[in-house]
Design a protein around this motif. Structure first.
Motif, PDB file in Angstrom:
ATOM      1  N   GLN A   1       0.794  -1.220   0.000  1.00  0.00           N
ATOM      2  CA  GLN A   1       0.000   0.000   0.000  1.00  0.00           C
ATOM      3  C   GLN A   1       0.834   1.281   0.000  1.00  0.00           C
ATOM      4  OE1 GLN A   1      -3.024  -0.524  -0.537  1.00  0.00           O
ATOM      5  NE2 GLN A   1      -3.100  -2.695   0.004  1.00  0.00           N
ATOM      6  N   LEU A   2       2.130   1.166   0.188  1.00  0.00           N
ATOM      7  CA  LEU A   2       2.966   2.371   0.265  1.00  0.00           C
ATOM      8  C   LEU A   2       3.140   2.956  -1.142  1.00  0.00           C
ATOM      9  CD1 LEU A   2       4.367   3.602   2.784  1.00  0.00           C
ATOM     10  CD2 LEU A   2       6.501   2.643   1.924  1.00  0.00           C
ATOM     11  N   PRO A   3       2.662   4.174  -1.391  1.00  0.00           N
ATOM     12  CA  PRO A   3       2.821   4.763  -2.729  1.00  0.00           C
ATOM     13  C   PRO A   3       4.251   5.244  -2.958  1.00  0.00           C
ATOM     14  CG  PRO A   3       1.689   6.291  -1.274  1.00  0.00           C
ATOM     15  CD  PRO A   3       1.893   5.026  -0.481  1.00  0.00           C
ATOM     16  N   ASP A   4       4.554   5.517  -4.216  1.00  0.00           N
ATOM     17  CA  ASP A   4       5.874   6.051  -4.551  1.00  0.00           C
ATOM     18  C   ASP A   4       6.047   7.423  -3.915  1.00  0.00           C
ATOM     19  OD1 ASP A   4       6.383   3.815  -6.066  1.00  0.00           O
ATOM     20  OD2 ASP A   4       5.654   4.734  -7.934  1.00  0.00           O
ATOM     21  N   GLY A   5       7.235   7.704  -3.486  1.00  0.00           N
ATOM     22  CA  GLY A   5       7.519   8.999  -2.882  1.00  0.00           C
ATOM     23  C   GLY A   5       7.205   9.071  -1.407  1.00  0.00           C
ATOM     24  N   VAL A   6       6.887   7.944  -0.756  1.00  0.00           N
ATOM     25  CA  VAL A   6       6.618   7.901   0.680  1.00  0.00           C
ATOM     26  C   VAL A   6       7.615   6.931   1.312  1.00  0.00           C
ATOM     27  CG1 VAL A   6       4.949   7.399   2.492  1.00  0.00           C
ATOM     28  CG2 VAL A   6       4.182   8.420   0.348  1.00  0.00           C
ATOM     29  N   TYR A   7       8.245   7.354   2.402  1.00  0.00           N
ATOM     30  CA  TYR A   7       9.255   6.539   3.078  1.00  0.00           C
ATOM     31  C   TYR A   7       8.926   6.487   4.573  1.00  0.00           C
ATOM     32  CZ  TYR A   7      11.611   7.766  -1.269  1.00  0.00           C
ATOM     33  OH  TYR A   7      11.893   7.992  -2.593  1.00  0.00           O
ATOM     34  N   LEU A   8       9.049   5.314   5.130  1.00  0.00           N
ATOM     35  CA  LEU A   8       8.811   5.137   6.565  1.00  0.00           C
ATOM     36  C   LEU A   8      10.137   5.177   7.295  1.00  0.00           C
ATOM     37  CD1 LEU A   8       6.148   2.265   6.599  1.00  0.00           C
ATOM     38  CD2 LEU A   8       5.774   4.742   6.769  1.00  0.00           C
ATOM     39  N   THR A   9      10.164   5.921   8.404  1.00  0.00           N
ATOM     40  CA  THR A   9      11.378   6.028   9.210  1.00  0.00           C
ATOM     41  C   THR A   9      11.278   5.238  10.511  1.00  0.00           C
ATOM     42  OG1 THR A   9      10.539   8.070  10.215  1.00  0.00           O
ATOM     43  CG2 THR A   9      11.928   8.280   8.249  1.00  0.00           C
ATOM     44  N   SER A  10      10.059   4.998  11.008  1.00  0.00           N
ATOM     45  CA  SER A  10       9.909   4.203  12.233  1.00  0.00           C
ATOM     46  C   SER A  10       8.513   3.604  12.259  1.00  0.00           C
ATOM     47  CB  SER A  10      10.140   5.050  13.491  1.00  0.00           C
ATOM     48  OG  SER A  10       9.089   5.987  13.659  1.00  0.00           O
ATOM     49  N   MET A  11       8.415   2.517  12.994  1.00  0.00           N
ATOM     50  CA  MET A  11       7.134   1.812  13.119  1.00  0.00           C
ATOM     51  C   MET A  11       7.087   1.196  14.508  1.00  0.00           C
ATOM     52  SD  MET A  11       5.609  -1.264  10.733  1.00  0.00           S
ATOM     53  CE  MET A  11       7.120  -2.224  10.979  1.00  0.00           C
ATOM     54  N   LYS A  12       5.976   1.409  15.209  1.00  0.00           N
ATOM     55  CA  LYS A  12       5.812   0.895  16.568  1.00  0.00           C
ATOM     56  C   LYS A  12       4.443   0.247  16.685  1.00  0.00           C
ATOM     57  CE  LYS A  12       5.720   2.288  21.446  1.00  0.00           C
ATOM     58  NZ  LYS A  12       5.797   3.430  22.383  1.00  0.00           N
ATOM     59  N   GLN A  13       4.429  -1.010  17.188  1.00  0.00           N
ATOM     60  CA  GLN A  13       3.173  -1.744  17.351  1.00  0.00           C
ATOM     61  C   GLN A  13       2.858  -1.914  18.835  1.00  0.00           C
ATOM     62  OE1 GLN A  13       3.016  -5.593  15.468  1.00  0.00           O
ATOM     63  NE2 GLN A  13       1.033  -6.120  16.359  1.00  0.00           N
ATOM     64  N   ASP A  14       1.634  -1.589  19.219  1.00  0.00           N
ATOM     65  CA  ASP A  14       1.142  -1.778  20.581  1.00  0.00           C
ATOM     66  C   ASP A  14      -0.170  -2.546  20.489  1.00  0.00           C
ATOM     67  OD1 ASP A  14       0.587  -1.738  23.236  1.00  0.00           O
ATOM     68  OD2 ASP A  14       0.141   0.411  23.346  1.00  0.00           O
ATOM     69  N   ASN A  15      -0.108  -3.849  20.769  1.00  0.00           N
ATOM     70  CA  ASN A  15      -1.255  -4.745  20.590  1.00  0.00           C
ATOM     71  C   ASN A  15      -1.721  -4.685  19.136  1.00  0.00           C
ATOM     72  OD1 ASN A  15      -1.252  -5.631  23.251  1.00  0.00           O
ATOM     73  ND2 ASN A  15      -2.525  -3.916  23.928  1.00  0.00           N
ATOM     74  N   GLN A  16      -2.910  -4.136  18.890  1.00  0.00           N
ATOM     75  CA  GLN A  16      -3.434  -4.081  17.524  1.00  0.00           C
ATOM     76  C   GLN A  16      -3.414  -2.666  16.955  1.00  0.00           C
ATOM     77  OE1 GLN A  16      -6.907  -6.962  18.760  1.00  0.00           O
ATOM     78  NE2 GLN A  16      -6.951  -6.776  16.554  1.00  0.00           N
ATOM     79  N   THR A  17      -2.577  -1.814  17.530  1.00  0.00           N
ATOM     80  CA  THR A  17      -2.424  -0.445  17.039  1.00  0.00           C
ATOM     81  C   THR A  17      -0.981  -0.240  16.600  1.00  0.00           C
ATOM     82  OG1 THR A  17      -4.146   0.345  18.541  1.00  0.00           O
ATOM     83  CG2 THR A  17      -2.658   1.991  17.607  1.00  0.00           C
ATOM     84  N   VAL A  18      -0.817   0.308  15.390  1.00  0.00           N
ATOM     85  CA  VAL A  18       0.512   0.536  14.828  1.00  0.00           C
ATOM     86  C   VAL A  18       0.678   2.031  14.569  1.00  0.00           C
ATOM     87  CG1 VAL A  18       2.097  -0.014  12.941  1.00  0.00           C
ATOM     88  CG2 VAL A  18       0.481  -1.752  13.761  1.00  0.00           C
ATOM     89  N   THR A  19       1.785   2.580  15.051  1.00  0.00           N
ATOM     90  CA  THR A  19       2.110   3.985  14.827  1.00  0.00           C
ATOM     91  C   THR A  19       3.238   4.071  13.808  1.00  0.00           C
ATOM     92  OG1 THR A  19       1.466   4.522  17.100  1.00  0.00           O
ATOM     93  CG2 THR A  19       2.803   6.139  15.913  1.00  0.00           C
ATOM     94  N   LEU A  20       2.994   4.814  12.747  1.00  0.00           N
ATOM     95  CA  LEU A  20       3.969   4.954  11.668  1.00  0.00           C
ATOM     96  C   LEU A  20       4.481   6.391  11.632  1.00  0.00           C
ATOM     97  CD1 LEU A  20       2.059   3.097   8.795  1.00  0.00           C
ATOM     98  CD2 LEU A  20       3.785   2.146  10.331  1.00  0.00           C
ATOM     99  N   GLN A  21       5.761   6.519  11.393  1.00  0.00           N
ATOM    100  CA  GLN A  21       6.381   7.828  11.168  1.00  0.00           C
ATOM    101  C   GLN A  21       7.178   7.744   9.877  1.00  0.00           C
ATOM    102  OE1 GLN A  21       8.655   8.665  14.713  1.00  0.00           O
ATOM    103  NE2 GLN A  21       6.955   9.781  15.655  1.00  0.00           N
ATOM    104  N   GLY A  22       7.122   8.808   9.101  1.00  0.00           N
ATOM    105  CA  GLY A  22       7.855   8.801   7.839  1.00  0.00           C
ATOM    106  C   GLY A  22       7.842  10.161   7.192  1.00  0.00           C
ATOM    107  N   MET A  23       8.273  10.160   5.923  1.00  0.00           N
ATOM    108  CA  MET A  23       8.294  11.395   5.165  1.00  0.00           C
ATOM    109  C   MET A  23       7.787  11.112   3.763  1.00  0.00           C
ATOM    110  SD  MET A  23      12.375  11.855   4.447  1.00  0.00           S
ATOM    111  CE  MET A  23      12.744  11.879   6.203  1.00  0.00           C
ATOM    112  N   ALA A  24       7.214  12.136   3.150  1.00  0.00           N
ATOM    113  CA  ALA A  24       6.673  12.009   1.806  1.00  0.00           C
ATOM    114  C   ALA A  24       7.072  13.219   0.991  1.00  0.00           C
ATOM    115  CB  ALA A  24       5.149  11.886   1.862  1.00  0.00           C
ATOM    116  N   GLN A  25       7.036  13.042  -0.337  1.00  0.00           N
ATOM    117  CA  GLN A  25       7.411  14.135  -1.218  1.00  0.00           C
ATOM    118  C   GLN A  25       6.415  15.284  -1.149  1.00  0.00           C
ATOM    119  OE1 GLN A  25       7.798  12.391  -5.078  1.00  0.00           O
ATOM    120  NE2 GLN A  25       9.756  11.390  -4.624  1.00  0.00           N
ATOM    121  N   SER A  26       5.152  14.976  -0.783  1.00  0.00           N
ATOM    122  CA  SER A  26       4.140  16.030  -0.704  1.00  0.00           C
ATOM    123  C   SER A  26       3.003  15.565   0.200  1.00  0.00           C
ATOM    124  CB  SER A  26       3.598  16.372  -2.098  1.00  0.00           C
ATOM    125  OG  SER A  26       2.950  15.242  -2.651  1.00  0.00           O
TER     126      SER A  26
END
Length: 207
Positions: free
Chosen positions: A108-133
């Motif tokens: 599902q990650l589109p072009d121009g999007v990059y993930l820098t960190s990912m944290k999972q807590d039970n069934q919740t996931v927190t994503l951090q990243g950067m995108a071109q726009s």
């Protein structure tokens, strides 16, 4: 010869009337006592009969209460067994959740999007990243919300502007984002993938 009654006949008549009155009064008292005794005996018989019925009802109620208590205990045991079974199934399914998560993020990650960190807590996931726009971030949210059977309820927490140094002379503006998504268990994903009421059609041998 003329006979003259010199006895006090009025006193004798009054005496007879008193005796008759007392006799009638005594007979009435005896009759009243007999009727009262018969009524007492009848009420006693009714009370004894009702007490015996009450005893039967009380014994039946006690028996039903014990049976209800046994049924409640069985229901509690069945519920506990089902909860344990569900916990075992969830544990078995949770072992594959990281694999499904990484596969879905790659898909599902589109072009121009990059993930820098990912944290999972039970069934919740927190994503951090950067995108071109910002549009790339919106596209990622749409993909996670509409195209994935394993990921649900994507929520953008924060998006900020930033710069990335590609070279000492080249800088790019990027959108730093933080988002939160829900991760389905395999059992929940399978239920969602199977339409309600749909069963496998039996094979027919057409000969």
């Amino acid at each position: 010869m003329i006979l003259i009654n010199l006895l006090p006949h009025r006193e004798a008549a009054r005496k007879r009337r008193r005796e008759t009155f007392y006799a009638t009064l005594g007979l009435s008292a005896v009759l009243g006592g007999v009727i009262a005794g018969m009524a007492f005996l009848w009420y006693q018989a009714q009370i004894s009969s009702q007490q015996s019925k009450n005893s039967l009802l009380q014994s039946a109620i006690t028996k039903l209460e014990s049976e209800i208590k046994e049924i409640s205990t069985l229901q509690a045991e069945i519920a506990a067994l089902r909860a344990r079974q569900q916990a075992v199934e969830d544990l078995q399914g949770d072992r594959n959740m990281p694999v499904h998560l990484l596969n879905e993020l790659v898909r599902q990650l589109p072009d121009g999007v990059y993930l820098t960190s990912m944290k999972q807590d039970n069934q919740t996931v927190t994503l951090q990243g950067m995108a071109q726009s910002n549009e790339r971030v919106s596209e990622l949210l749409r993909n996670l919300g509409n195209n994935s059977p394993w990921l649900v309820k994507p929520e953008l927490i924060e998006i900020t502007s930033g710069n990335v140094n590609l070279s000492p002379r080249d800088q790019r503006r990027v959108a730093n984002f933080t988002m939160r998504i829900g991760l389905k268990r395999p059992t929940d994903a399978q239920k969602a993938a199977t339409p309600a009421g749909k069963t496998a059609a039996p094979a027919v041998n057409k000969g």
